[in-house]
Design an enzyme around this catalytic site. Structure first.
Site, mmCIF file in Angstrom:
data_model
loop_
_atom_site.group_PDB
_atom_site.id
_atom_site.type_symbol
_atom_site.label_atom_id
_atom_site.label_comp_id
_atom_site.label_asym_id
_atom_site.label_seq_id
_atom_site.Cartn_x
_atom_site.Cartn_y
_atom_site.Cartn_z
ATOM 1 N N ILE A 115 0.838 -1.207 0.000
ATOM 2 C CA ILE A 115 0.000 0.000 0.000
ATOM 3 C C ILE A 115 0.872 1.256 0.000
ATOM 4 O O ILE A 115 0.632 2.196 -0.767
ATOM 5 C CB ILE A 115 -0.991 -0.010 1.196
ATOM 6 C CG1 ILE A 115 -1.937 -1.215 1.071
ATOM 7 C CG2 ILE A 115 -1.800 1.291 1.244
ATOM 8 C CD1 ILE A 115 -2.874 -1.437 2.235
ATOM 9 N N CYS A 147 -4.378 5.632 7.416
ATOM 10 C CA CYS A 147 -5.321 4.607 6.914
ATOM 11 C C CYS A 147 -4.771 3.229 7.246
ATOM 12 O O CYS A 147 -5.120 2.252 6.581
ATOM 13 C CB CYS A 147 -5.497 4.723 5.395
ATOM 14 S SG CYS A 147 -6.378 6.186 4.883
ATOM 15 N N ASP A 165 -8.584 7.318 9.547
ATOM 16 C CA ASP A 165 -9.575 6.327 9.121
ATOM 17 C C ASP A 165 -9.659 5.156 10.103
ATOM 18 O O ASP A 165 -10.566 4.346 10.018
ATOM 19 C CB ASP A 165 -9.181 5.804 7.720
ATOM 20 C CG ASP A 165 -10.236 4.881 7.125
ATOM 21 O OD1 ASP A 165 -11.428 5.260 7.146
ATOM 22 O OD2 ASP A 165 -9.881 3.786 6.639
ATOM 23 N N GLU A 169 -12.325 0.231 17.832
ATOM 24 C CA GLU A 169 -13.344 0.317 16.779
ATOM 25 C C GLU A 169 -14.494 -0.627 17.109
ATOM 26 O O GLU A 169 -14.248 -1.695 17.657
ATOM 27 C CB GLU A 169 -12.741 -0.055 15.417
ATOM 28 C CG GLU A 169 -11.649 0.917 14.993
ATOM 29 C CD GLU A 169 -11.123 0.660 13.575
ATOM 30 O OE1 GLU A 169 -11.700 -0.191 12.866
ATOM 31 O OE2 GLU A 169 -10.151 1.319 13.181
ATOM 32 N N HIS A 171 -13.099 3.744 9.154
ATOM 33 C CA HIS A 171 -12.318 2.609 8.633
ATOM 34 C C HIS A 171 -12.833 2.183 7.245
ATOM 35 O O HIS A 171 -13.287 1.057 7.044
ATOM 36 C CB HIS A 171 -12.344 1.419 9.604
ATOM 37 C CG HIS A 171 -11.172 0.492 9.406
ATOM 38 N ND1 HIS A 171 -10.594 -0.221 10.416
ATOM 39 C CD2 HIS A 171 -10.458 0.166 8.288
ATOM 40 C CE1 HIS A 171 -9.596 -0.959 9.942
ATOM 41 N NE2 HIS A 171 -9.495 -0.734 8.640
ATOM 42 N N LEU A 172 -12.714 3.133 6.311
ATOM 43 C CA LEU A 172 -13.212 2.900 4.954
ATOM 44 C C LEU A 172 -12.134 2.454 3.984
ATOM 45 O O LEU A 172 -12.405 2.293 2.798
ATOM 46 C CB LEU A 172 -13.835 4.208 4.405
ATOM 47 C CG LEU A 172 -15.059 4.748 5.130
ATOM 48 C CD1 LEU A 172 -15.545 6.037 4.460
ATOM 49 C CD2 LEU A 172 -16.172 3.716 5.122
ATOM 50 N N GLY A 173 -10.886 2.294 4.480
ATOM 51 C CA GLY A 173 -9.764 1.995 3.574
ATOM 52 C C GLY A 173 -10.085 0.902 2.564
ATOM 53 O O GLY A 173 -9.853 1.061 1.371
ATOM 54 N N ALA A 174 -10.623 -0.201 3.059
ATOM 55 C CA ALA A 174 -10.873 -1.336 2.156
ATOM 56 C C ALA A 174 -12.313 -1.359 1.665
ATOM 57 O O ALA A 174 -12.734 -2.315 1.020
ATOM 58 C CB ALA A 174 -10.567 -2.634 2.891
HETATM 59 C C1 MLT Z 1 -7.136 -4.459 6.299
HETATM 60 O O1 MLT Z 1 -6.359 -4.732 7.214
HETATM 61 O O2 MLT Z 1 -7.257 -5.196 5.312
HETATM 62 C C2 MLT Z 1 -7.955 -3.227 6.336
HETATM 63 O O3 MLT Z 1 -7.691 -2.453 7.426
HETATM 64 C C3 MLT Z 1 -9.401 -3.459 6.159
HETATM 65 C C4 MLT Z 1 -10.038 -4.319 7.178
HETATM 66 O O4 MLT Z 1 -9.686 -4.309 8.345
HETATM 67 O O5 MLT Z 1 -10.915 -5.071 6.794
#
Ligand code: MLT
Length: 313
Positions: free
Chosen positions: A150, A228, A254, A259, A277-280
């Site tokens: 990433i 993120c 994020d 959480e 937590h919208l990263g994915a």
């Molecule tokens: C990840 O670790 O893949 C991302 O933070 C997304 C998630 O936790 O689902």
């Protein structure tokens, strides 16, 4: 052979399991005691981030063979206990790469052009055109902590914008650095030179609270932070203090220490852009990680094929 799906994920996961003739149950939102009582009836478990596979939950597992994490971070799995009980833990490192990198870049633009603040002000009928004079990212220095998949994709996107890329990553190879026109610097220099500091590293004992009052205090007053990656990398109370006292100019967060973050010490801080937590959270990413995790776990159980394992025994 049976698999438990214990977090909500794309229907694609079921398509893959059906195509491989693997039975599965979907039971989301289980309390830890309930999960502990059923987990060892399964050969594999597929999770996202909500399921916490603690030492206690994995302790008595004799039948469970594999944990598949639809996503990157495995901080919700007790790896020592999994390894001790010969449970392979796999993640899906590439499926949500684009989604997280794009969100990171979006948050940078928003901080630099005040999109989040201007949106509310315009809804309020204020038309504060001169108040929201922005700054361009082109020519600014992007500091990246964590130069994995990433971090490198963010670097690639940012270099197209015309940003100068620096990282303090020890593991960044000269080849990766030169491909992206990035340079390696000390952590001290990363902090003092970055206009935007973006985190893409794992949370562990070494990285916990890496950004705190004293490290943030060495950054430029005009700098902004984007996270993120994982909550816990930044001391949340310290970040709030730094923002409110103009030690840095802004932050976009994020991910949170706890959480879902329905309450958080950072709420209300000055120029703090928050997302849940919208990263994915893109349709593409959720479909990718579901397909990847189902294939990986099925192939391990049926053919002993191992890819993207984060532990071994
Ligand atoms: C990840 O670790 O893949 C991302 O933070 C997304 C998630 O936790 O689902």
């Amino acid at each position: 052979m049976k698999i438990l799906i214990s977090d909500k994920m794309s229907d694609k996961v079921e398509d893959v399991l059906k195509s491989k003739s693997i039975e599965y149950d979907i039971k989301t939102g289980m309390a830890p005691e309930e999960l502990k009582s059923v987990i060892d009836q399964y050969d594999g478990i597929l999770i996202r981030s909500a399921t916490k596979l603690t030492a206690e939950i994995l302790a008595d597992c004799k039948n469970l063979k594999v944990v598949g994490r639809a996503g990157v971070g495995v901080d919700n799995v007790d790896l020592d206990t999994a390894t001790k009980n010969k449970i392979l833990v796999m993640n899906t490192p590439l499926g949500n790469l684009e989604a997280t990198a794009e969100l990171t870049i979006g948050l940078m633009f928003s901080l630099y052009r005040h999109i989040h603040l201007a949106n509310q002000s315009t809804h309020d009928g204020k038309w504060e055109k001169s108040k929201f004079m922005g700054t361009e990212l082109k020519g600014k220095t992007l500091g990246i902590v964590g130069f994995g998949n990433i971090g490198q994709r963010v670097a690639e996107m940012a270099s197209v914008i015309g940003m100068k890329i620096i990282t303090n990553s020890n593991s960044a190879s000269d080849e990766d650095l030169s491909k992206l026109g990035a340079s390696k610097v000390s952590t001290e220099k990363l902090l003092t030179d970055s206009d935007v500091l973006s985190l893409h590293t794992k949370l562990n004992d070494n990285t916990k609270n890496m950004l705190n009052k004293s490290s943030i205090g060495t950054m430029k007053p005009s700098a902004v932070i984007v996270n993120c990656a994982r909550g816990g990398l930044i001391n949340e109370a310290d970040l709030k203090d730094c923002l409110n006292n103009d030690i840095i100019a802004g932050a976009a967060i994020d991910v949170y220490e706890k959480e879902p973050a329905t309450e958080n010490v950072m709420f209300g801080a000055k120029n703090l852009l928050l997302t849940p937590h919208l990263g994915a959270s893109s349709k593409e990413a959720q479909s990718n990680v579901a397909i990847d995790v189902a294939n990986q776990v099925a192939d391990y159980l049926k053919e002993n094929k191992i890819i993207n394992n984060v532990n071994s025994f």
